[in-house]
Scaffold this motif. Structure first.
Motif, PDB file in Angstrom:
ATOM      1  N   LEU A 283       1.939  19.899  -0.651  1.00  0.00           N
ATOM      2  CA  LEU A 283       3.195  19.221  -0.972  1.00  0.00           C
ATOM      3  C   LEU A 283       3.988  18.907   0.297  1.00  0.00           C
ATOM      4  O   LEU A 283       4.522  17.791   0.451  1.00  0.00           O
ATOM      5  CB  LEU A 283       4.021  20.104  -1.908  1.00  0.00           C
ATOM      6  CG  LEU A 283       5.102  19.416  -2.753  1.00  0.00           C
ATOM      7  CD1 LEU A 283       4.491  18.352  -3.635  1.00  0.00           C
ATOM      8  CD2 LEU A 283       5.820  20.454  -3.608  1.00  0.00           C
ATOM      9  N   THR A 284       4.037  19.863   1.213  1.00  0.00           N
ATOM     10  CA  THR A 284       4.766  19.651   2.472  1.00  0.00           C
ATOM     11  C   THR A 284       4.050  18.624   3.340  1.00  0.00           C
ATOM     12  O   THR A 284       4.693  17.751   3.933  1.00  0.00           O
ATOM     13  CB  THR A 284       4.900  20.980   3.245  1.00  0.00           C
ATOM     14  OG1 THR A 284       5.495  21.964   2.389  1.00  0.00           O
ATOM     15  CG2 THR A 284       5.777  20.805   4.473  1.00  0.00           C
TER      16      THR A 284
ATOM     17  N   SER B 116       0.435  21.009  11.826  1.00  0.00           N
ATOM     18  CA  SER B 116       1.415  22.087  11.904  1.00  0.00           C
ATOM     19  C   SER B 116       1.643  22.712  10.534  1.00  0.00           C
ATOM     20  O   SER B 116       2.149  23.830  10.422  1.00  0.00           O
ATOM     21  CB  SER B 116       2.744  21.554  12.451  1.00  0.00           C
ATOM     22  OG  SER B 116       3.411  20.776  11.466  1.00  0.00           O
ATOM     23  N   ILE B 117       1.276  21.983   9.484  1.00  0.00           N
ATOM     24  CA  ILE B 117       1.457  22.453   8.113  1.00  0.00           C
ATOM     25  C   ILE B 117       0.212  23.196   7.629  1.00  0.00           C
ATOM     26  O   ILE B 117       0.289  24.269   7.043  1.00  0.00           O
ATOM     27  CB  ILE B 117       1.765  21.278   7.160  1.00  0.00           C
ATOM     28  CG1 ILE B 117       2.941  20.437   7.692  1.00  0.00           C
ATOM     29  CG2 ILE B 117       2.031  21.774   5.749  1.00  0.00           C
ATOM     30  CD1 ILE B 117       4.238  21.184   7.820  1.00  0.00           C
ATOM     31  N   THR B 118      -0.951  22.605   7.864  1.00  0.00           N
ATOM     32  CA  THR B 118      -2.205  23.189   7.426  1.00  0.00           C
ATOM     33  C   THR B 118      -3.350  22.684   8.295  1.00  0.00           C
ATOM     34  O   THR B 118      -3.293  21.566   8.803  1.00  0.00           O
ATOM     35  CB  THR B 118      -2.490  22.845   5.949  1.00  0.00           C
ATOM     36  OG1 THR B 118      -3.746  23.415   5.558  1.00  0.00           O
ATOM     37  CG2 THR B 118      -2.542  21.341   5.728  1.00  0.00           C
TER      38      THR B 118
ATOM     39  N   SER C 126       9.978  23.879   6.399  1.00  0.00           N
ATOM     40  CA  SER C 126       9.440  22.587   6.846  1.00  0.00           C
ATOM     41  C   SER C 126       9.709  21.513   5.802  1.00  0.00           C
ATOM     42  O   SER C 126      10.162  20.410   6.118  1.00  0.00           O
ATOM     43  CB  SER C 126       7.934  22.699   7.108  1.00  0.00           C
ATOM     44  OG  SER C 126       7.652  23.634   8.122  1.00  0.00           O
ATOM     45  N   LEU C 127       9.424  21.834   4.531  1.00  0.00           N
ATOM     46  CA  LEU C 127       9.646  20.870   3.444  1.00  0.00           C
ATOM     47  C   LEU C 127      11.127  20.521   3.332  1.00  0.00           C
ATOM     48  O   LEU C 127      11.484  19.346   3.148  1.00  0.00           O
ATOM     49  CB  LEU C 127       9.133  21.458   2.126  1.00  0.00           C
ATOM     50  CG  LEU C 127       9.231  20.562   0.886  1.00  0.00           C
ATOM     51  CD1 LEU C 127       8.469  19.261   1.088  1.00  0.00           C
ATOM     52  CD2 LEU C 127       8.722  21.289  -0.352  1.00  0.00           C
TER      53      LEU C 127
END
Length: 338
Positions: free
Chosen positions: A69-70, A220-222, A301-302
């Motif tokens: 989602l992010t 940076s998220i995944t 982050s989101l």
């Protein structure tokens, strides 16, 4: 918990079928979509992404769902910046409005292919060279500073494309007029390329430039290849409809580049902090992990991504509304009173 292989395969098959259906729809029914039609398609693709996140939550857990989602919100925000350059390209090459859907669809397919290549390469580099996070982070911070500069950066992207276009014109024969969506046409008995080939090249160069910015950001998220790829596909699928939905509104979003700059800067810092956590460089902390560096959570982050885009959009619309109210007063000032 891991994402089941059967779910990954099923999801990719469904996404490919959706893309093929979208492509056939554009090919068989070229038209200028109405605001209502564009809105419904944007809602459909956003809803599809949210359903996908929900399925991830129940099948693989909240961590993977949150990362997707992010990552999707991040890529969707950065993809909106593409639209400004698309508008300039369409205007520069005088693409008939009824053909713009097909141009955008081809551009999206090019973007998916290019980003797929970048993702595979990025994962391979990360697995074998963890200090790349320092490079990614510094690059995104620099990009954020450039993005926050006075407007004109989009024109810079088009200038870079012009160089390639001039090179293309020297190499091949290109006609002056479009022949529908065709890439090849016949002029006075001679086979030539149509201007559509130039437009596709310009769109492709744009996608390449934006992939260089956006792919490091989502890492940076995944670092899960499946999540990175699907987040990019979902972000790009609704881009064509968003182009027609926003239309002239893009000119009014004057502060949007500041919102994107904040996002890129934040993500750049997040990458550098992550690099410190997994540090292996001998000249930094003697090659040891830096444990005191804060680990920025997914929810933060989101929040930053959504808030940055929301504030930039609202501020832009308020400023534009004030300007429109002032315009009649400047044209027809009230006579002085005595």
């Amino acid at each position: 918990m891991n994402i089941p292989v059967w779910f990954e395969i099923t999801a990719l098959v469904v996404l490919v079928l959706v893309l093929i259906g979208d492509l056939l729809l554009v090919r068989l029914r070229p038209h200028i979509p109405s605001t209502k039609e564009s809105t419904l398609w944007v809602v459909f693709y956003v809803g599809l992404a949210l359903i996908f996140a929900g399925l991830l939550y129940f099948i693989a857990g909240g961590q993977f769902a949150g990362e997707f989602l992010t990552g999707w919100a991040l890529e969707y925000s950065l993809s909106i910046d593409n639209l400004f350059v698309f508008v300039l390209i369409m205007a520069q090459f005088s693409v008939p409005r009824r053909l713009q859907q097909q141009v955008l669809m081809v551009g999206i397919l090019i973007a998916i292919i290019l980003r797929g290549i970048f993702i595979v390469a990025g994962v391979a580099i990360i697995e074998n060279f963890s200090p790349i996070f320092y490079v990614f982070g510094a690059f995104l911070v620099w990009t954020a500073v450039r993005q926050a500069m006075p407007e004109g950066d989009h024109e810079g992207e088009v200038k870079r494309e012009n160089f390639i276009v001039r090179l293309l014109r020297r190499r091949i024969d290109i006609s002056d007029e479009y022949d529908g969506p065709k890439l090849r046409t016949v002029v006075e008995g001679k086979k030539m390329w149509t201007p559509m080939i130039i437009v596709f090249v310009a769109i492709g160069v744009t996608d390449l430039m934006f992939a260089i910015d956006s792919i490091p950001a989502i890492f940076s998220i995944t670092q899960n290849t499946f999540l990175v790829f699907t987040a990019n596909i979902f972000a790009l699928m609704g881009l064509r409809q968003l182009y027609f939905l926003l239309g002239d509104l893009l000119d009014r979003l004057r502060y949007l580049h500041y919102g994107i700059a904040v996002i890129l800067g934040f993500i750049g810092v997040k990458l550098i902090l992550h690099a410190m956590h997994v540090n292996e460089l001998p000249f930094i902390n003697n090659g040891q992990h830096i444990e005191w560096a804060p680990d920025i959570p997914i929810w933060l982050s989101l929040t930053v991504i959504v808030a940055s885009m929301g504030i930039a959009t609202i501020a832009s619309l308020i400023a534009s509304s004030r300007e429109r109210r002032r315009a009649p007063e400047e044209l027809h000032p009230e006579p002085p009173t005595h």
